[in-house]
Write an enzyme that holds these catalytic residues in place. Structure first.
Site, PDB file in Angstrom:
ATOM      1  N   GLY A   1     -25.425  60.366  42.818  1.00  0.00           N
ATOM      2  CA  GLY A   1     -26.664  59.812  42.309  1.00  0.00           C
ATOM      3  C   GLY A   1     -26.738  58.306  42.529  1.00  0.00           C
ATOM      4  O   GLY A   1     -27.769  57.768  42.907  1.00  0.00           O
TER       5      GLY A   1
ATOM      6  N   ARG B   1     -32.197  65.011  39.509  1.00  0.00           N
ATOM      7  CA  ARG B   1     -31.925  63.653  39.028  1.00  0.00           C
ATOM      8  C   ARG B   1     -33.116  62.749  39.329  1.00  0.00           C
ATOM      9  O   ARG B   1     -33.553  62.636  40.475  1.00  0.00           O
ATOM     10  CB  ARG B   1     -30.638  63.115  39.647  1.00  0.00           C
ATOM     11  CG  ARG B   1     -29.469  64.045  39.362  1.00  0.00           C
ATOM     12  CD  ARG B   1     -28.146  63.396  39.646  1.00  0.00           C
ATOM     13  NE  ARG B   1     -27.881  62.303  38.711  1.00  0.00           N
ATOM     14  CZ  ARG B   1     -26.794  61.554  38.766  1.00  0.00           C
ATOM     15  NH1 ARG B   1     -25.887  61.768  39.698  1.00  0.00           N
ATOM     16  NH2 ARG B   1     -26.602  60.581  37.899  1.00  0.00           N
TER      17      ARG B   1
ATOM     18  N   SER C   1     -31.998  54.802  33.884  1.00  0.00           N
ATOM     19  CA  SER C   1     -30.817  54.327  34.602  1.00  0.00           C
ATOM     20  C   SER C   1     -30.945  52.864  34.989  1.00  0.00           C
ATOM     21  O   SER C   1     -32.013  52.431  35.443  1.00  0.00           O
ATOM     22  CB  SER C   1     -30.591  55.163  35.869  1.00  0.00           C
ATOM     23  OG  SER C   1     -29.503  54.667  36.617  1.00  0.00           O
TER      24      SER C   1
ATOM     25  N   GLN D   1     -29.371  51.781  37.462  1.00  0.00           N
ATOM     26  CA  GLN D   1     -29.203  51.793  38.916  1.00  0.00           C
ATOM     27  C   GLN D   1     -30.511  51.489  39.652  1.00  0.00           C
ATOM     28  O   GLN D   1     -30.485  50.969  40.769  1.00  0.00           O
ATOM     29  CB  GLN D   1     -28.645  53.135  39.369  1.00  0.00           C
ATOM     30  CG  GLN D   1     -27.226  53.376  38.887  1.00  0.00           C
ATOM     31  CD  GLN D   1     -26.761  54.803  39.116  1.00  0.00           C
ATOM     32  OE1 GLN D   1     -27.467  55.614  39.716  1.00  0.00           O
ATOM     33  NE2 GLN D   1     -25.574  55.110  38.625  1.00  0.00           N
TER      34      GLN D   1
ATOM     35  N   ASP E   1     -20.221  56.821  30.699  1.00  0.00           N
ATOM     36  CA  ASP E   1     -19.243  57.440  31.586  1.00  0.00           C
ATOM     37  C   ASP E   1     -17.934  57.805  30.891  1.00  0.00           C
ATOM     38  O   ASP E   1     -17.152  58.597  31.424  1.00  0.00           O
ATOM     39  CB  ASP E   1     -18.952  56.525  32.776  1.00  0.00           C
ATOM     40  CG  ASP E   1     -20.141  56.402  33.723  1.00  0.00           C
ATOM     41  OD1 ASP E   1     -21.031  57.270  33.652  1.00  0.00           O
ATOM     42  OD2 ASP E   1     -20.193  55.442  34.502  1.00  0.00           O
TER      43      ASP E   1
ATOM     44  N   ARG F   1     -23.777  66.171  30.773  1.00  0.00           N
ATOM     45  CA  ARG F   1     -22.443  65.942  30.216  1.00  0.00           C
ATOM     46  C   ARG F   1     -22.298  66.478  28.794  1.00  0.00           C
ATOM     47  O   ARG F   1     -21.269  67.045  28.433  1.00  0.00           O
ATOM     48  CB  ARG F   1     -22.107  64.443  30.250  1.00  0.00           C
ATOM     49  CG  ARG F   1     -21.903  63.911  31.647  1.00  0.00           C
ATOM     50  CD  ARG F   1     -21.605  62.435  31.635  1.00  0.00           C
ATOM     51  NE  ARG F   1     -21.523  61.912  32.987  1.00  0.00           N
ATOM     52  CZ  ARG F   1     -21.516  60.617  33.277  1.00  0.00           C
ATOM     53  NH1 ARG F   1     -21.581  59.722  32.306  1.00  0.00           N
ATOM     54  NH2 ARG F   1     -21.441  60.211  34.529  1.00  0.00           N
TER      55      ARG F   1
END
Length: 274
Positions: A1, A29, A75, A77, A219, A250
Site C-alpha cells: 500500500g 485500500r 493515511s 502516506q 503498526d 488488523r
C-alpha cells in the site's frame, strides 16, 4: 500500500500511461484523497474498477505544483507522497492537511528527512510549504525500523528472562513506533541505550492492566495485543479506526486468530477494543 501511494505521484510526473493494481486486498485500500489531489494538479487518472480504489490508470504529465488540500484522515502516506515529489515542481507546493491528523509523526519524519537531504520545507500546524529545490545526498544512513523491533520486544516478553541486542536502533528516533519502548516497559521489558544500538531486557515488573492509544502508531498493534494475550494482561486499546484499511483488517485478524486460543474480546466500537 505504501509503495502504491508513493508510486502514484512518481508516475503522475512521468511521461507515459501507467496502470497500478494489485491483489484483491490492495483493491480494497483507499486512494481517493491522493487521486483528487493529483487531478487538481492536472493529472489524468481513471478508476478501472471500483470508484476510490485501485486499479487506476494514470497518464503522466508535467506537474508545476501550487496550492493543495489533502485529507490525511485515512493515511499520512497521501501527504508524504506529494511532499517527496514537490521539490521538483516549478512552483513547489503549499499543502494544507485536512481531517483528523492520523499518524502525524510519519509526516514529520518525512519532512525531517527532506530537510536532511537539502530541501527547503517547513510545517506550521496544518500547512506545509515546500520550495523548489534539489535533493542533495552525501552519506545517508537509514535507521532500523521500530515497527519491526516491536516483534523482538514481543518475543522477549513471552520468553524466559533474557536480553536481546538490536543493532543501530535509536532510542531518540523520530519514528512514531519508538513508543514501543514505553508500551513494553509496562509489559516487563527494559530498554537500555548502548553503543551501536539498544539492549532490551526482561524484568519481573509486568503490569496486569494496560491502556494504549494506537492513533499515531498503528503498526505495533499486532505485537502489543498478542503480547497482552500471551501474558494474560487485561487491556483497553483505542485509536483503532484505521486498522481496517491496512494490509489486512488488523483488528479483525487479531481477534479471529487469538480467539482460537480462548482469548476474549469486547469489541466496544470501531475505535476501541478491550
Amino acid at each position: 500500500g505504501t509503495v502504491l501511494r508513493f508510486l502514484m505521484t512518481a508516475v503522475s510526473m512521468t511521461k507515459g500511461t501507467f496502470i497500478l493494481t494489485g491483489s484483491e486486498r490492495m483493491k480494497q485500500r483507499p486512494v481517493k484523497p491522493l487521486v483528487d489531489a493529483l487531478r487538481s494538479l492536472g493529472v489524468s487518472i481513471d478508476y478501472l474498477e471500483k470508484e476510490s480504489y485501485p486499479p487506476i490508470k494514470i497518464k503522466g504529465c508535467e506537474i508545476t505544483g501550487g496550492k493543495l488540500e489533502i485529507s490525511v484522515e485515512q493515511s499520512s502516506q497521501f501527504a508524504s507522497s506529494l511532499l517527496l515529489a514537490a521539490p521538483l515542481w516549478e512552483k513547489g507546493l503549499s499543502l494544507t492537511l485536512t481531517g483528523n491528523l492520523s499518524s502525524m509523526p510519519y509526516i514529520d519524519m518525512t519532512i525531517n528527512m527532506m530537510k536532511n537531504a537539502g530541501v527547503d520545507v517547513e510545517r506550521n500546524d496544518r500547512k506545509i510549504i515546500v520550495k523548489p529545490s534539489r535533493y542533495r545526498f552525501d552519506d545517508f544512513v537509514i535507521e532500523p525500523d521500530w515497527s519491526a523491533a516491536a516483534f523482538w520486544y514481543e518475543i522477549l516478553a513471552l520468553s524466559d528472562k533474557s536480553q536481546i541486542f538490536l543493532k543501530d536502533l535509536k532510542i531518540d528516533s523520530l519514528q512514531a513506533d519508538a513508543v514501543t519502548k514505553e508500551v513494553f516497559k509496562s509489559l516487563g521489558i527494559e530498554t537500555i541505550s548502548v553503543d551501536n544500538g539498544v539492549m532490551i531486557k526482561k524484568t519481573d515488573s509486568s503490569e496486569k492492566y494496560l491502556t494504549f492509544d494506537f492513533t499515531n502508531s498503528p503498526d505495533i498493534f499486532p505485537a502489543v495485543v498478542a503480547t497482552c494475550a500471551g501474558l494474560q494482561v487485561d487491556a483497553e486499546f483505542s485509536g483503532l479506526k484505521n486498522l481496517s484499511i491496512k494490509e489486512s483488517d488488523r483488528k479483525k485478524a487479531m481477534m479471529n486468530e487469538l480467539s482460537k486460543l480462548k482469548v476474549g474480546f469486547e469489541d466496544v466500537s470501531d475505535d476501541v477494543l478491550r
